[in-house]
Design a protein around this motif. Structure first.
Motif, mmCIF file in Angstrom:
data_model
loop_
_atom_site.group_PDB
_atom_site.id
_atom_site.type_symbol
_atom_site.label_atom_id
_atom_site.label_comp_id
_atom_site.label_asym_id
_atom_site.label_seq_id
_atom_site.Cartn_x
_atom_site.Cartn_y
_atom_site.Cartn_z
ATOM 1 N N THR A 183 0.876 -1.173 0.000
ATOM 2 C CA THR A 183 0.000 0.000 0.000
ATOM 3 C C THR A 183 0.908 1.216 0.000
ATOM 4 N N VAL A 184 0.709 2.068 -0.997
ATOM 5 C CA VAL A 184 1.576 3.234 -1.168
ATOM 6 C C VAL A 184 0.738 4.494 -1.000
ATOM 7 N N THR A 185 1.186 5.382 -0.104
ATOM 8 C CA THR A 185 0.493 6.650 0.151
ATOM 9 C C THR A 185 1.490 7.788 0.017
ATOM 10 N N SER A 186 1.126 8.761 -0.820
ATOM 11 C CA SER A 186 1.989 9.920 -1.026
ATOM 12 C C SER A 186 1.218 11.182 -0.676
ATOM 13 N N MET A 187 1.865 12.105 0.045
ATOM 14 C CA MET A 187 1.210 13.327 0.520
ATOM 15 C C MET A 187 1.959 14.559 0.025
ATOM 16 N N LEU A 188 1.196 15.530 -0.433
ATOM 17 C CA LEU A 188 1.761 16.767 -0.955
ATOM 18 C C LEU A 188 1.086 17.948 -0.281
ATOM 19 N N LYS A 189 1.888 18.930 0.132
ATOM 20 C CA LYS A 189 1.347 20.129 0.764
ATOM 21 C C LYS A 189 0.747 21.039 -0.294
ATOM 22 N N ILE A 190 -0.424 21.619 0.030
ATOM 23 C CA ILE A 190 -1.111 22.515 -0.895
ATOM 24 C C ILE A 190 -0.267 23.754 -1.153
ATOM 25 N N LEU A 191 -0.231 24.166 -2.408
ATOM 26 C CA LEU A 191 0.498 25.377 -2.787
ATOM 27 C C LEU A 191 -0.450 26.568 -2.747
ATOM 28 N N GLY A 192 -0.284 27.441 -1.763
ATOM 29 C CA GLY A 192 -1.135 28.632 -1.671
ATOM 30 C C GLY A 192 -2.576 28.251 -1.380
ATOM 31 N N ASN A 193 -3.513 28.929 -2.064
ATOM 32 C CA ASN A 193 -4.926 28.655 -1.906
ATOM 33 C C ASN A 193 -5.276 27.365 -2.630
ATOM 34 N N PHE A 194 -6.122 26.534 -2.009
ATOM 35 C CA PHE A 194 -6.415 25.220 -2.585
ATOM 36 C C PHE A 194 -7.102 25.316 -3.944
ATOM 37 N N SER A 195 -7.778 26.420 -4.229
ATOM 38 C CA SER A 195 -8.505 26.542 -5.494
ATOM 39 C C SER A 195 -7.636 27.057 -6.640
ATOM 40 N N ASN A 196 -6.353 27.344 -6.369
ATOM 41 C CA ASN A 196 -5.486 27.907 -7.416
ATOM 42 C C ASN A 196 -4.989 26.870 -8.402
ATOM 43 N N TYR A 197 -4.949 25.586 -7.995
ATOM 44 C CA TYR A 197 -4.337 24.560 -8.840
ATOM 45 C C TYR A 197 -5.222 23.324 -8.947
ATOM 46 N N THR A 198 -5.009 22.615 -10.062
ATOM 47 C CA THR A 198 -5.480 21.240 -10.195
ATOM 48 C C THR A 198 -4.273 20.346 -9.940
ATOM 49 N N TYR A 199 -4.442 19.353 -9.070
ATOM 50 C CA TYR A 199 -3.317 18.501 -8.661
ATOM 51 C C TYR A 199 -3.417 17.138 -9.350
ATOM 52 N N PHE A 200 -2.243 16.646 -9.827
ATOM 53 C CA PHE A 200 -2.157 15.350 -10.498
ATOM 54 C C PHE A 200 -1.148 14.472 -9.770
ATOM 55 N N CYS A 201 -1.512 13.212 -9.566
ATOM 56 C CA CYS A 201 -0.529 12.243 -9.090
ATOM 57 C C CYS A 201 -0.601 11.022 -10.004
ATOM 58 N N SER A 202 0.563 10.453 -10.308
ATOM 59 C CA SER A 202 0.654 9.300 -11.208
ATOM 60 C C SER A 202 1.405 8.171 -10.515
ATOM 61 N N PHE A 203 0.861 6.972 -10.609
ATOM 62 C CA PHE A 203 1.512 5.757 -10.120
ATOM 63 C C PHE A 203 2.021 4.982 -11.332
ATOM 64 N N ILE A 204 3.332 4.776 -11.381
ATOM 65 C CA ILE A 204 3.967 4.105 -12.509
ATOM 66 C C ILE A 204 4.471 2.745 -12.034
#
Length: 479
Positions: A183-204
């Motif tokens: 089980t793999v869990t990756s966490m990323l801190k929000i950059l600025g306001n949460f509505s400023n970006y769309t976030y993508f994560c990819s599992f290869i």
């Protein structure tokens, strides 16, 4: 000569054995929990003996024309078999059922016939596919996770608009269960306001055959009720075959309000007549939802749209806050003003209805009293008589003029009791003094003999009105 012949025979036998013993490695990758075939073939020449080993551990044996399980390791118990009907044709392949992580390794297929022996080696690799990636988002952190994976995949992050990789600081945690799956869990801190970006994560995947991508965007929208509202939802990449859903969450569990599948072309719309989509735009990746007349109670909440495609999932969360429209506020203010005005008018009319009979009675009493008192004469002084209907411009000499008549209204509780008293006042007029009528305030109504009934009645009604509203209020009529 004899020695040379014996050496040649030995060389021929050795060469034959080399030809019959064919050692080669085959690589096979199997999906965990699926069934897998380990290939092995030989030249059929009658009776055959077959043994399968995993690093000297007995896996499966066949001789005397039947399977032999006496020496089989318990790890493989009940999970192996040969294709018995194909053995006479030279097929010694092994079927391994319900592959586990622990099954990976190097296997040996040993076959023996009258023509010789043969060994074939099979390298078994196992993997657990990435079936889904779960992405969650808060105001401070975005988390991406996947379960039951083998081997450990690589995780990458990206944003739209793009951000520098050094800004995407993330931490990845890997854990294994009793089956050996990760089980793999990756966490990323929000950059600025949460509505400023769309976030993508990819599992290869480790063998690079799979790239599973998830994206998430979170936004807030405040909108006035009654006005049409479009809730945006656009896929970041083009999709060929996908399913699409809109869910709505208020105080209860999430409810699917719209569903569409490009394969079946089936559409489900729970809010038909209230919400709609343009299916042509949806096929191009625009799944924006149009609310016709949003309502505060019914339509405020969390809206989630989801594109689910091949090894991809794109989610947009929109918190909708429906507010009272400014037009409604103005309408309510006007309505309250109208009701206030109507109530005042109704009260005024009610008071007039109550006071009118009393006023009529009062005027009749005044008329009789005036007729009896004056009997057609208005002034008496120095033997000079003036008719009431004649309005004097000048008066010669000093005259005493009857000038004041007081009407007192005293309100005690419901209606006012009316008391009429007559007083006289002295006015010293010099010869040639001009007497002019002056306008009086509303409650100081002129009540001379030339005043018409309309003025008298309204003065009386106003007297009753103010006496009724304000007890002990005194209203005077001067003549």
């Amino acid at each position: 000569m004899a020695e040379t012949r014996g050496l040649l025979i030995m060389l021929l036998i050795f060469s034959e054995k080399l030809l019959l013993t064919n050692s080669k490695d085959t690589n096979v990758t199997c999906i965990i929990f699926d069934d897998c075939i380990l290939p092995c073939s030989f030249k059929p020449t009658g009776t055959v003996v077959i043994h399968w080993y995993k690093q000297q551990i007995p896996v499966h044996s066949y001789y005397y024309n039947k399977d032999q399980f006496g020496l089989q390791n318990k790890h493989f118990s009940g999970r192996t078999c040969l294709f018995n009907s194909h053995i006479p044709h030279g097929n010694a392949s092994l079927l391994l059922k319900r592959v586990k992580v622990q099954d990976k390794g190097r296997y040996k297929c040993y076959t023996s016939t009258r023509k010789g022996n043969q060994e074939i080696f099979v390298n078994l690799e196992v993997k657990a596919l990435i079936h889904s990636v779960i992405m969650e988002m808060t105001d401070e952190m975005v988390t991406c996770s996947s379960h039951n994976i083998y081997p450990v995949p690589q995780v990458t992050w990206a944003t739209d608009p793009p951000s520098a990789q050094e800004a995407l600081e993330n931490s990845t945690i890997k854990t294994t269960d009793h089956k050996g799956l990760f089980t793999v869990t990756s966490m990323l801190k929000i950059l600025g306001n949460f509505s400023n970006y769309t976030y993508f994560c990819s599992f290869i995947s480790a063998d690079k055959t799979q790239v599973w991508t998830a994206s998430r965007k979170k936004q807030d929208i405040t909108h006035e009720e009654g006005l049409a509202l479009s809730i945006p939802c656009i896929a970041p990449h083009s999709l060929q075959n996908f399913s699409f859903t809109w869910t709505f969450t208020s105080s209860n569990e999430p409810t699917v309000i719209f569903r569409y599948d490009t394969k079946t072309r089936h559409t489900f719309n729970l809010w038909e007549g209230q919400a709609e989509l343009d299916q042509d735009l949806l096929l191009m990746g625009d799944g924006s939802l149009l609310l016709q007349k949003p309502d505060i109670e019914e339509h405020s909440g969390m809206y989630t749209c989801t594109f689910s495609g091949l090894q991809s999932r794109y989610i947009v969360e929109t918190n909708i806050n429906i507010t009272i429209s400014s037009i409604s506020v103005d309408e309510q203010s006007v309505q309250r003003s109208w009701w206030s005005t109507a109530a005042s008018a109704a009260f005024f009319l009610f008071t007039i209805i109550l006071a009118l009979p009393q006023c009529i009675k009062l005027r009749a009493m005044e008329a009789r009293t005036a007729s009896h008192r004056y009997n057609g004469a208005a002034f008496v002084g120095g033997g000079l008589h003036k008719d009431l209907n004649a309005t004097p411009s000048y008066i010669n000499g000093q005259h005493e003029v009857e000038c004041n008549r007081q009407l007192q209204i005293e309100a005690q509780g419901e209606l006012a009791d009316i008391k009429l008293t007559a007083e006289e006042c002295s006015v010293d007029l010099q010869p040639g003094t001009k007497i002019e009528q002056e306008e009086k305030p509303l409650l100081n109504v002129l009540d001379d003999t030339n005043s018409d009934a309309w003025g008298k009645s309204h003065g009386c009604i106003l007297s009753h009105l103010y006496g009724y509203v304000r007890p002990n209020f005194e209203v005077k009529f001067n003549t």
